[in-house]
Design a protein around this motif. Structure first.
Motif, PDB file in Angstrom:
ATOM      1  N   SER A   8       0.836  -1.197   0.000  1.00 57.87           N
ATOM      2  CA  SER A   8       0.000   0.000   0.000  1.00 57.87           C
ATOM      3  C   SER A   8       0.871   1.247   0.000  1.00 57.87           C
ATOM      4  O   SER A   8       2.044   1.218   0.380  1.00 57.87           O
ATOM      5  CB  SER A   8      -0.930   0.006   1.218  1.00 57.87           C
ATOM      6  N   CYS A   9       0.265   2.348  -0.409  1.00 62.85           N
ATOM      7  CA  CYS A   9       0.959   3.635  -0.459  1.00 62.85           C
ATOM      8  C   CYS A   9       1.116   4.168   0.967  1.00 62.85           C
ATOM      9  O   CYS A   9       0.146   4.184   1.726  1.00 62.85           O
ATOM     10  CB  CYS A   9       0.155   4.621  -1.306  1.00 62.85           C
ATOM     11  N   PRO A  10       2.306   4.623   1.369  1.00 57.97           N
ATOM     12  CA  PRO A  10       2.486   5.133   2.726  1.00 57.97           C
ATOM     13  C   PRO A  10       1.837   6.505   2.945  1.00 57.97           C
ATOM     14  O   PRO A  10       1.681   6.941   4.080  1.00 57.97           O
ATOM     15  CB  PRO A  10       4.008   5.218   2.870  1.00 57.97           C
ATOM     16  N   TYR A  11       1.424   7.168   1.876  1.00 54.30           N
ATOM     17  CA  TYR A  11       0.854   8.505   2.001  1.00 54.30           C
ATOM     18  C   TYR A  11      -0.662   8.529   1.927  1.00 54.30           C
ATOM     19  O   TYR A  11      -1.308   9.344   2.559  1.00 54.30           O
ATOM     20  CB  TYR A  11       1.436   9.423   0.918  1.00 54.30           C
ATOM     21  N   PHE A  16      -1.848  -1.853  -3.745  1.00 53.45           N
ATOM     22  CA  PHE A  16      -1.343  -2.268  -5.057  1.00 53.45           C
ATOM     23  C   PHE A  16      -0.934  -3.729  -4.982  1.00 53.45           C
ATOM     24  O   PHE A  16      -0.427  -4.182  -3.965  1.00 53.45           O
ATOM     25  CB  PHE A  16      -0.144  -1.416  -5.478  1.00 53.45           C
ATOM     26  N   ALA A  17      -1.117  -4.436  -6.070  1.00 57.43           N
ATOM     27  CA  ALA A  17      -0.744  -5.853  -6.127  1.00 57.43           C
ATOM     28  C   ALA A  17       0.756  -6.023  -6.326  1.00 57.43           C
ATOM     29  O   ALA A  17       1.313  -7.061  -5.978  1.00 57.43           O
ATOM     30  CB  ALA A  17      -1.505  -6.548  -7.234  1.00 57.43           C
ATOM     31  N   ARG A  18       1.405  -5.015  -6.910  1.00 53.73           N
ATOM     32  CA  ARG A  18       2.846  -5.108  -7.195  1.00 53.73           C
ATOM     33  C   ARG A  18       3.562  -3.871  -6.657  1.00 53.73           C
ATOM     34  O   ARG A  18       3.024  -2.769  -6.701  1.00 53.73           O
ATOM     35  CB  ARG A  18       3.096  -5.195  -8.696  1.00 53.73           C
ATOM     36  N   GLU A  19       4.788  -4.074  -6.211  1.00 51.54           N
ATOM     37  CA  GLU A  19       5.577  -2.952  -5.715  1.00 51.54           C
ATOM     38  C   GLU A  19       5.902  -1.961  -6.831  1.00 51.54           C
ATOM     39  O   GLU A  19       6.029  -0.762  -6.592  1.00 51.54           O
ATOM     40  CB  GLU A  19       6.853  -3.459  -5.061  1.00 51.54           C
ATOM     41  N   GLN A  20       6.040  -2.473  -8.068  1.00 51.12           N
ATOM     42  CA  GLN A  20       6.319  -1.593  -9.212  1.00 51.12           C
ATOM     43  C   GLN A  20       5.167  -0.605  -9.411  1.00 51.12           C
ATOM     44  O   GLN A  20       5.388   0.572  -9.657  1.00 51.12           O
ATOM     45  CB  GLN A  20       6.530  -2.417 -10.476  1.00 51.12           C
ATOM     46  N   TRP A  21       3.942  -1.072  -9.265  1.00 52.20           N
ATOM     47  CA  TRP A  21       2.781  -0.190  -9.427  1.00 52.20           C
ATOM     48  C   TRP A  21       2.732   0.836  -8.304  1.00 52.20           C
ATOM     49  O   TRP A  21       2.358   1.986  -8.514  1.00 52.20           O
ATOM     50  CB  TRP A  21       1.492  -1.000  -9.482  1.00 52.20           C
ATOM     51  N   GLN A  22       3.104   0.419  -7.099  1.00 51.50           N
ATOM     52  CA  GLN A  22       3.144   1.357  -5.979  1.00 51.50           C
ATOM     53  C   GLN A  22       4.183   2.450  -6.242  1.00 51.50           C
ATOM     54  O   GLN A  22       3.925   3.633  -6.018  1.00 51.50           O
ATOM     55  CB  GLN A  22       3.475   0.637  -4.675  1.00 51.50           C
ATOM     56  N   ALA A  23       5.352   2.057  -6.736  1.00 52.12           N
ATOM     57  CA  ALA A  23       6.401   3.036  -7.013  1.00 52.12           C
ATOM     58  C   ALA A  23       5.959   4.016  -8.098  1.00 52.12           C
ATOM     59  O   ALA A  23       6.206   5.226  -7.995  1.00 52.12           O
ATOM     60  CB  ALA A  23       7.685   2.321  -7.428  1.00 52.12           C
ATOM     61  N   LEU A  24       5.290   3.514  -9.141  1.00 53.46           N
ATOM     62  CA  LEU A  24       4.796   4.410 -10.189  1.00 53.46           C
ATOM     63  C   LEU A  24       3.748   5.374  -9.630  1.00 53.46           C
ATOM     64  O   LEU A  24       3.721   6.556  -9.980  1.00 53.46           O
ATOM     65  CB  LEU A  24       4.225   3.602 -11.353  1.00 53.46           C
ATOM     66  N   HIS A  25       2.880   4.873  -8.742  1.00 54.57           N
ATOM     67  CA  HIS A  25       1.878   5.724  -8.093  1.00 54.57           C
ATOM     68  C   HIS A  25       2.565   6.817  -7.274  1.00 54.57           C
ATOM     69  O   HIS A  25       2.159   7.992  -7.332  1.00 54.57           O
ATOM     70  CB  HIS A  25       0.981   4.863  -7.188  1.00 54.57           C
ATOM     71  N   LEU A  26       3.586   6.460  -6.519  1.00 53.74           N
ATOM     72  CA  LEU A  26       4.306   7.445  -5.709  1.00 53.74           C
ATOM     73  C   LEU A  26       4.888   8.544  -6.586  1.00 53.74           C
ATOM     74  O   LEU A  26       4.835   9.728  -6.239  1.00 53.74           O
ATOM     75  CB  LEU A  26       5.416   6.763  -4.907  1.00 53.74           C
ATOM     76  N   GLY A  27       5.445   8.166  -7.716  1.00 57.80           N
ATOM     77  CA  GLY A  27       6.030   9.150  -8.622  1.00 57.80           C
ATOM     78  C   GLY A  27       4.998  10.074  -9.240  1.00 57.80           C
ATOM     79  O   GLY A  27       5.270  11.252  -9.482  1.00 57.80           O
ATOM     80  N   LEU A  28       3.793   9.551  -9.488  1.00 59.39           N
ATOM     81  CA  LEU A  28       2.745  10.364 -10.108  1.00 59.39           C
ATOM     82  C   LEU A  28       1.993  11.230  -9.096  1.00 59.39           C
ATOM     83  O   LEU A  28       1.708  12.393  -9.352  1.00 59.39           O
ATOM     84  CB  LEU A  28       1.736   9.463 -10.838  1.00 59.39           C
ATOM     85  N   GLU A  29       1.665  10.668  -7.942  1.00 59.35           N
ATOM     86  CA  GLU A  29       0.769  11.347  -7.010  1.00 59.35           C
ATOM     87  C   GLU A  29       1.469  12.054  -5.852  1.00 59.35           C
ATOM     88  O   GLU A  29       0.918  12.977  -5.275  1.00 59.35           O
ATOM     89  CB  GLU A  29      -0.236  10.332  -6.438  1.00 59.35           C
ATOM     90  N   HIS A  30       2.638  11.601  -5.452  1.00 63.74           N
ATOM     91  CA  HIS A  30       3.286  12.140  -4.256  1.00 63.74           C
ATOM     92  C   HIS A  30       4.736  12.520  -4.542  1.00 63.74           C
ATOM     93  O   HIS A  30       5.609  12.341  -3.686  1.00 63.74           O
ATOM     94  CB  HIS A  30       3.234  11.087  -3.132  1.00 63.74           C
ATOM     95  N   ASP A  31       4.998  13.067  -5.680  1.00 62.71           N
ATOM     96  CA  ASP A  31       6.374  13.335  -6.107  1.00 62.71           C
ATOM     97  C   ASP A  31       7.114  14.267  -5.151  1.00 62.71           C
ATOM     98  O   ASP A  31       8.297  14.101  -4.899  1.00 62.71           O
ATOM     99  CB  ASP A  31       6.381  13.908  -7.523  1.00 62.71           C
TER     100      ASP A  31
END
Length: 79
Positions: A8-11, A16-31
């Motif tokens: 899950s997103c820490p923010y 997310f089912a995959r850590e890669q998707w979580q990392a992409l989410h972090l870059g898009l939403e919490h940059d």
């Protein structure tokens, strides 16, 4: 289903089912809030995604070329 554990997103606690998707989410939403380790994970995820897209495009192009020449060959035999 993947064999990776859901994460899950820490923010915002989005899961997310995959850590890669979580990392992409972090870059898009919490940059603006990312730690250096999270920023590195985002860059790694982007690089992996670009490599996956490049592979997909090459496979799609190969399939189209195969279909085109397959139909052309079939037309030359049966027309």
């Amino acid at each position: 289903m993947t064999d990776e554990a859901p994460t899950s997103c820490p923010y915002c606690d989005q899961r997310f089912a995959r850590e890669q998707w979580q990392a992409l989410h972090l870059g898009l939403e919490h940059d603006g809030k990312l730690t250096p380790a999270e920023r590195e994970a985002v860059e790694t995820a982007r690089d992996e995604e670009e490599a996956d897209l490049r592979t997909f495009r090459l496979k799609a192009l190969a399939a189209l070329v195969f279909l085109y020449f397959g139909f052309l060959f079939a037309y030359s035999l049966f027309a």
